[in-house]
Structures are given as C-alpha cells and as structure tokens.
Design a protein around this motif. Structure first.
Motif, mmCIF file in Angstrom:
data_model
loop_
_atom_site.group_PDB
_atom_site.id
_atom_site.type_symbol
_atom_site.label_atom_id
_atom_site.label_comp_id
_atom_site.label_asym_id
_atom_site.label_seq_id
_atom_site.Cartn_x
_atom_site.Cartn_y
_atom_site.Cartn_z
ATOM 1 N N MET A 93 -4.404 20.949 2.998
ATOM 2 C CA MET A 93 -3.075 20.429 3.352
ATOM 3 C C MET A 93 -2.980 18.949 3.009
ATOM 4 N N CYS A 94 -4.039 18.211 3.346
ATOM 5 C CA CYS A 94 -4.025 16.775 3.068
ATOM 6 C C CYS A 94 -3.947 16.522 1.566
ATOM 7 N N ARG A 95 -4.686 17.297 0.794
ATOM 8 C CA ARG A 95 -4.607 17.151 -0.670
ATOM 9 C C ARG A 95 -3.195 17.426 -1.174
ATOM 10 N N ASP A 96 -2.546 18.444 -0.621
ATOM 11 C CA ASP A 96 -1.174 18.743 -1.063
ATOM 12 C C ASP A 96 -0.232 17.583 -0.741
ATOM 13 N N VAL A 97 -0.409 16.981 0.431
ATOM 14 C CA VAL A 97 0.455 15.851 0.796
ATOM 15 C C VAL A 97 0.186 14.660 -0.125
ATOM 16 N N LEU A 98 -1.089 14.348 -0.347
ATOM 17 C CA LEU A 98 -1.419 13.212 -1.219
ATOM 18 C C LEU A 98 -0.874 13.438 -2.630
ATOM 19 N N ALA A 99 -1.000 14.656 -3.120
ATOM 20 C CA ALA A 99 -0.519 14.951 -4.477
ATOM 21 C C ALA A 99 0.997 14.809 -4.557
ATOM 22 N N ALA A 100 1.717 15.268 -3.528
ATOM 23 C CA ALA A 100 3.185 15.167 -3.545
ATOM 24 C C ALA A 100 3.620 13.702 -3.493
ATOM 25 N N VAL A 101 2.944 12.915 -2.668
ATOM 26 C CA VAL A 101 3.286 11.490 -2.552
ATOM 27 C C VAL A 101 3.059 10.786 -3.885
ATOM 28 N N ARG A 102 1.929 11.066 -4.498
ATOM 29 C CA ARG A 102 1.625 10.440 -5.794
ATOM 30 C C ARG A 102 2.614 10.876 -6.865
ATOM 31 N N ALA A 103 2.908 12.166 -6.909
ATOM 32 C CA ALA A 103 3.815 12.664 -7.946
ATOM 33 C C ALA A 103 5.220 12.104 -7.768
ATOM 34 N N ALA A 104 5.559 11.710 -6.542
ATOM 35 C CA ALA A 104 6.864 11.085 -6.299
ATOM 36 C C ALA A 104 6.843 9.597 -6.639
ATOM 37 N N GLY A 105 5.689 9.097 -7.081
ATOM 38 C CA GLY A 105 5.623 7.714 -7.529
ATOM 39 C C GLY A 105 5.255 6.707 -6.448
ATOM 40 N N HIS A 106 4.697 7.199 -5.353
ATOM 41 C CA HIS A 106 4.330 6.308 -4.256
ATOM 42 C C HIS A 106 2.804 6.189 -4.153
ATOM 43 N N ASP A 107 2.378 5.295 -3.240
ATOM 44 C CA ASP A 107 0.949 4.979 -3.105
ATOM 45 C C ASP A 107 0.424 5.445 -1.760
ATOM 46 N N PRO A 108 -0.239 6.578 -1.724
ATOM 47 C CA PRO A 108 -0.748 7.052 -0.438
ATOM 48 C C PRO A 108 -1.987 6.279 0.001
ATOM 49 N N ALA A 109 -2.162 6.175 1.319
ATOM 50 C CA ALA A 109 -3.369 5.601 1.907
ATOM 51 C C ALA A 109 -3.721 6.442 3.122
ATOM 52 N N LEU A 110 -4.968 6.849 3.200
ATOM 53 C CA LEU A 110 -5.386 7.657 4.349
ATOM 54 C C LEU A 110 -5.739 6.760 5.527
ATOM 55 N N LEU A 111 -5.330 7.214 6.700
ATOM 56 C CA LEU A 111 -5.649 6.533 7.951
ATOM 57 C C LEU A 111 -6.393 7.576 8.773
ATOM 58 N N ALA A 149 -0.549 14.603 7.641
ATOM 59 C CA ALA A 149 -1.391 15.238 6.629
ATOM 60 C C ALA A 149 -1.284 16.763 6.625
ATOM 61 N N ASP A 150 -0.593 17.322 7.607
ATOM 62 C CA ASP A 150 -0.557 18.790 7.721
ATOM 63 C C ASP A 150 0.819 19.355 7.371
ATOM 64 N N LEU A 151 1.382 18.854 6.276
ATOM 65 C CA LEU A 151 2.713 19.308 5.854
ATOM 66 C C LEU A 151 2.616 19.932 4.456
ATOM 67 N N PRO A 152 2.083 21.150 4.361
ATOM 68 C CA PRO A 152 1.749 21.690 3.038
ATOM 69 C C PRO A 152 2.945 22.123 2.210
ATOM 70 N N LEU A 153 4.146 22.110 2.777
ATOM 71 C CA LEU A 153 5.317 22.478 1.975
ATOM 72 C C LEU A 153 5.983 21.274 1.328
ATOM 73 N N VAL A 154 5.479 20.084 1.609
ATOM 74 C CA VAL A 154 6.099 18.878 1.045
ATOM 75 C C VAL A 154 5.879 18.834 -0.469
ATOM 76 N N THR A 155 6.961 18.594 -1.177
ATOM 77 C CA THR A 155 6.925 18.466 -2.635
ATOM 78 C C THR A 155 7.340 17.037 -3.010
ATOM 79 N N PRO A 156 7.186 16.661 -4.271
ATOM 80 C CA PRO A 156 7.699 15.349 -4.678
ATOM 81 C C PRO A 156 9.191 15.194 -4.359
#
Lengths: 212, 212
Positions: B32-50, B99-106
């Motif tokens: 799930m976390c990977r899916d969120v990070l990938a969507a954030v990146r593909a939308a052109g933003h800069d993810p940071a894990l906390l 981090a647990d939002l696996p349906l989030v897309t760019p």
C-alpha cells in the motif's frame, strides 16, 4: 438532463431492520429520495421517479417539497427491467441516480454529468452502480450483483467509459456504518432525520452509531 | 509539493488479523505504501516517509521501486505529534497522505492538491482524515477519533477550508470490506497482492471477500 430516480417502495432498507422499525425505514427512504430529487433539481436537471408502486411520501415538512411536480412512472418489474424500459423510451442523454444517496449535492450531480463519455458510471460501496449517465442508445443496465464491473464492461463494448470518483455518490445507505457517514457528512433532510435518532460514537477508528 | 506519508510499522492492520498473518499484514502495508509513493511521484510531487521506525520494505518486485530515494524521517511518537513536528519544520504548502490508501492514483493526488484553500481535507471512511494539504503555518493535526470534523473546525479557525469528495482517498484498508474495494477498483501492487490471496464474492448487495 432527464435524471431517472428508481425508488423501490417495497420493504426498504431491510439491512437496517435491527435499528429502525418498518415505518421508520419508509420515512428514511422518503427523506433520502427527497434529498436526491432536491440535489438533481438544484443542479438544473429534471428528475423523474421510477417507482415500484404509486408514491406517497409522508407529509412534507416544507412548503415546497422537492417531489412536487416530479413525474412518476410506476413499474413493478425488477429494477433492471424497469430501468431498461425507461432507457429505451428516453431521449438521450439520460442519467439514472439511485434514491438512497443522501450525501449527493448539486456539485456531485455536476461531477456526474460533466464527463463527455458514452457512459459515465459512479460506483457504489461494494461494487454496485449508484449513478449512471447514458449517451449511447444501446447501453442497457444489469443491476444484479457486481453491477459496477458489469456496467464498465458493457460501456466499453458500446463506446467510451468514464468513471466518477466520488464518496458522496458511492455512499448508499445499507448498513449502520452508512448511517454514521450521513451523520458525519450530510447536511440536509436525511442527516437531520437521522441525527434525531442516532448519536455518533467517534471513539473508535471508524465512527459507530448508537440509537438515541 | 512535499508530501509527507506517515507509516506506522508497529503491528499494522490489526483489524485484519483474522484474515492475514502478521507477516502478510506487513507485506500488505508495504504494498500500500509503495502504491501511495508511486502515485505521489507520478503526480509530480516529492514524497517523504515519516515512519515510526527505520523502514525496511520486503525485497522490491520491480527494478525501480517507488521508495527508492525517498527521504525517511524516523519519529516514534504518536502520529499527531510526529506529523505536527514535521509540519513545523516544513516549507509550505505541504501535504500529508496516509500510507494505507491503495486506490490513490496520480489523478487523485491532483484533485487533492488543486484547491487553493489554506487547508484541504480528504475524509476517510468513518470520519478520519486520510489526506491533507496545509498552506497555513498555524494549522496542526489531531488524529484522535473523529479527526475529520476536528480538522475542519481547526481549518476554519485559521483560514479557508476545502474538502475533497473522493472515494479513492476515503478508502483506507481497515476491514475485510475494504479489501473488497481494492479488488474492485485497484490496479496496482496492492490489488495484485490481494488478488493472489482473496476472491471476491459479488452475490450479495455488497461484495465480500474469501481467503483463497
């Protein structure tokens, strides 16, 4: 746009029978239907009820209830047959919006009608189809279990498909948790009616409701 | 925009313990976390894990996993304290996406970041707060029960508030029904991982899942 609102008046909301008596469930169904009709009208569209029996809402609490002047077609066949008969008769585009979506606002209706696809689908929780816009003359519905995916496939066979990512369109009222969502996010008739009868318990990860 | 992604590595998804063993729940959390990070990146933003502890995902199934190069801040305090410390340090605007939002897309991330309000809130199922954009320096979070309404009130005290009506942002993974939604609407890592382990039963009004 013509917006068909199917309304099944036979024993509505049976999954809420532990929380609400039969008369209350009928009143809840009427409040939800009024909220949907009001949102459709406020968005500038023309609602039409497609009911399983002649509709008699409880006495309106307001001077100009949203069902006033709304045409009613009575068709006691199962939902899919009744909607498909109406689709066959309708001038396109036409929308089909379920009557138990109390979080729908005029802005939500705008989002449903905005995409210029042959078929627009808004999924319901659990894979149902809560709202549709049909611009293709051959598209027909099948609300049997898992209808969201069925409708997506059918739409893609006929032309272009758009889906609408809306929690307000996804939330139909089927379970106690759904009542909690209406208390959290609703602002109109249904939310007021439910707030008189249920309290929110927000002590858990997800809010629960308790009968007052 | 900087997008903080809080990740609690301690015993994730406990409400799924009847369906998934502890190791599986950790793998689900990573997917799930990977899916969120990938969507954030593909939308052109800069993810940071906390994260509550140093992060060690399972071996990546892909050559360029979305967590590669993402900065990790370890803070083992409760969620609200950790996020507020990060907000105090951050250059605004900043987003906080669970981090647990696996349906989030760019496209979902675009909808979250589009409104030009001081605070943008996307509610989660049951009244939580699944995503935020903060443009006001004094806004702080409080994720304790019922945080959606708490955050709306706090936002309105500080400035303008916008909410995002998105089922994809509302759907965090907490219950078996949520797994069904991911199987119905997900298309990436989490959905694939779950599809190997669960089958959808669409015979009821709302889809259920069965362990394979």
């Amino acid at each position: 746009m013509r917006v068909l609102v199917p309304l099944d008046t036979r024993d509505p909301n049976t999954r809420l029978a532990e929380l609400l008596e039969e008369k209350e469930r009928a009143a809840l169904a009427a409040a939800m239907c009024r909220d949907v009709l009001a949102a459709v009208r406020a968005a500038g569209h023309d609602p039409a009820l497609l009911a399983t029996a002649p509709v008699s809402f409880d006495a309106p609490a307001e001077s100009d209830p949203p069902e006033r002047g709304v045409p009613v077609t009575v068709d006691d066949r199962p939902l899919s047959a009744a909607v498909n008969a109406a689709l066959a008769d309708a001038e396109l585009p036409v929308a089909v919006v379920m009557a138990d979506l109390p979080l729908v606002t005029p802005a939500t209706v705008d989002r449903l009608t905005a995409p210029d696809a042959d078929v627009v689908i808004a999924p319901g929780l659990g894979g149902g189809t809560n709202a549709l816009v049909v611009r293709h003359p051959e598209f027909r519905v099948d609300y049997h279990g898992g209808s969201y995916r069925t409708h997506c496939r059918a739409a893609e066979q006929h032309g272009t498909l758009a889906t609408v990512d809306s929690f307000r369109l996804a939330l139909d009222v089927d379970t106690p948790a759904d009542i909690g969502e209406v208390l959290l996010h609703g602002e109109r008739r249904t939310a007021g009616w439910l707030a008189d009868r249920f309290a929110l318990d927000e002590s858990q990860d997800r809010a629960a409701v308790e009968r007052r």
